[in-house]
Write an enzyme that holds these catalytic residues in place. Sequence first.
Site, short mmCIF file in Angstrom:
data_model
loop_
_atom_site.label_atom_id
_atom_site.label_comp_id
_atom_site.label_asym_id
_atom_site.label_seq_id
_atom_site.Cartn_x
_atom_site.Cartn_y
_atom_site.Cartn_z
N LYS A 183 38.41 24.49 46.11
CA LYS A 183 37.16 24.98 45.51
C LYS A 183 37.41 25.84 44.27
CE LYS A 183 36.64 29.01 48.59
NZ LYS A 183 36.72 30.06 47.58
N ASP A 184 38.65 26.32 44.08
CA ASP A 184 38.97 27.13 42.90
C ASP A 184 39.28 26.29 41.67
OD1 ASP A 184 38.68 29.49 44.34
OD2 ASP A 184 40.82 29.62 44.83
N SER B 237 49.01 35.75 47.82
CA SER B 237 48.28 36.30 48.97
C SER B 237 48.76 35.66 50.27
CB SER B 237 46.78 36.05 48.81
OG SER B 237 46.48 34.68 48.98
N THR C 178 29.62 40.09 49.01
CA THR C 178 30.11 38.76 48.66
C THR C 178 30.42 38.73 47.17
OG1 THR C 178 29.63 36.39 48.56
CG2 THR C 178 27.76 37.89 48.37
N LEU D 1 28.15 33.83 43.82
CA LEU D 1 26.74 33.66 43.50
C LEU D 1 26.07 32.64 44.42
CD1 LEU D 1 26.60 33.66 39.59
CD2 LEU D 1 26.20 35.55 41.16
N ARG D 2 26.80 31.62 44.82
CA ARG D 2 26.24 30.62 45.73
C ARG D 2 25.85 31.26 47.06
NH1 ARG D 2 28.25 28.48 50.06
NH2 ARG D 2 30.29 29.38 49.58
N ARG D 3 26.76 32.03 47.65
CA ARG D 3 26.45 32.68 48.92
C ARG D 3 25.31 33.69 48.74
NH1 ARG D 3 32.81 33.43 50.02
NH2 ARG D 3 33.19 31.47 51.16
N CYS E 192 32.43 26.27 39.49
CA CYS E 192 32.53 26.72 40.88
C CYS E 192 31.93 28.10 41.09
CB CYS E 192 33.99 26.70 41.33
SG CYS E 192 35.10 27.71 40.34
N THR F 245 42.01 42.25 52.90
CA THR F 245 41.49 43.40 52.16
C THR F 245 39.98 43.52 52.33
OG1 THR F 245 43.27 43.31 50.52
CG2 THR F 245 41.25 44.44 49.86
N ARG F 246 39.28 42.41 52.24
CA ARG F 246 37.82 42.45 52.39
C ARG F 246 37.43 42.88 53.81
NH1 ARG F 246 35.05 37.72 48.68
NH2 ARG F 246 36.63 37.70 47.05
N ARG G 18 35.60 42.43 46.20
CA ARG G 18 36.77 41.71 45.71
C ARG G 18 37.94 41.95 46.66
NH1 ARG G 18 37.73 40.39 40.60
NH2 ARG G 18 39.39 39.23 41.64
N GLY G 19 38.99 41.16 46.45
CA GLY G 19 40.19 41.30 47.25
C GLY G 19 40.43 40.07 48.11
#
Length: 323
Positions: A82-83, A12, A126, A129-131, A242, A153-154, A148-149
């Site tokens: 974070k990933d 990306s 989004t 789940l956290r957000r 995560c 893209t988003r 997604r994306g």
Amino acid sequence: MFETVRIGTRASKLSLWQANHVADLIRDCHGDRIVEIKTYRTRGDLNQKAALPLIGGKGIFTEALEKALRRREIDFAVHSLKDLPVENADGLAIGAIPERGDHRDVLLSRSGATLAQLPTGARLGTGSLRRRAQLLALRPDLQMMDIRGNVPTRIGKLLAHDSPYHALVLAAAGLHRLALTDHISELFDSKQMISAAGQGALAIQCRCEGDSLAFLARLDDAPTARAIEAERTFLHNLGAGCSLPVGAYAYVKDNTLRMRGRVTSLDGSRQIDVAGEIHAIDGPDGLLMARELGSSLAQETLEKGGRQILDGIAPGALSAREE
């Protein structure tokens, strides 16, 4: 040693920016090295339809790069920290964590409205789940929709003339790195939204070999590394990956490490907040002290009912909810 440095990354625009940033750091620290960048597609990239929590398994954005490290196709892999799962992959380590970027979450809306200004029942996109959980704690009326994306893209999905979304939430760091900050409608402070553990930071992963670890040591930013150690210990001691609704943010200022953590139920109706600090963090035991802070705050969270919240988010319950 490492006359030509081979870096692996996702393909990306944001991932390539991150890899090139690390390449520049390597050149700054080790002279005019030849740096090659190789791109890989991960499970998270290959499946662009399913919600991220439903793809399942750890390391959906990292395992392809880890396999390339083990096969010695590359010397280092660059990840959004974070990933990365909180447990180190077998035979691999985080060799360096450069200085962190903006850790915050941001709102992007079609009209430029802030969260408080969005209409009742607004549709918000989004994949986190956290957000999702923290936003519902602030605005229970919102309709949460998966999206997604990659970052461009988003944004394109939000701005399309037939978009189903009123707004979406992304990480500030990615927008800064791609020069897309003009789209930001609101920056969330940590009272509104506590970011994901490691958000805004990069991880340079390597094989557990002396040469690799020594080479990367000069790229490591000690205050960032200690903050991240506290956050990831918090996540680990909660038994939370995560993808679960857990936020953690720590920072170092005036030789003091301060941290806040949060666990939120999926519907936003229950939220547990903890906070703490530890002094004299700049010494040789700084990482150990950071780990102790993360551990103590995780224990406090569990004692306040965090285990009941997290245990209620079983894969079966999540699948039923998403359907």
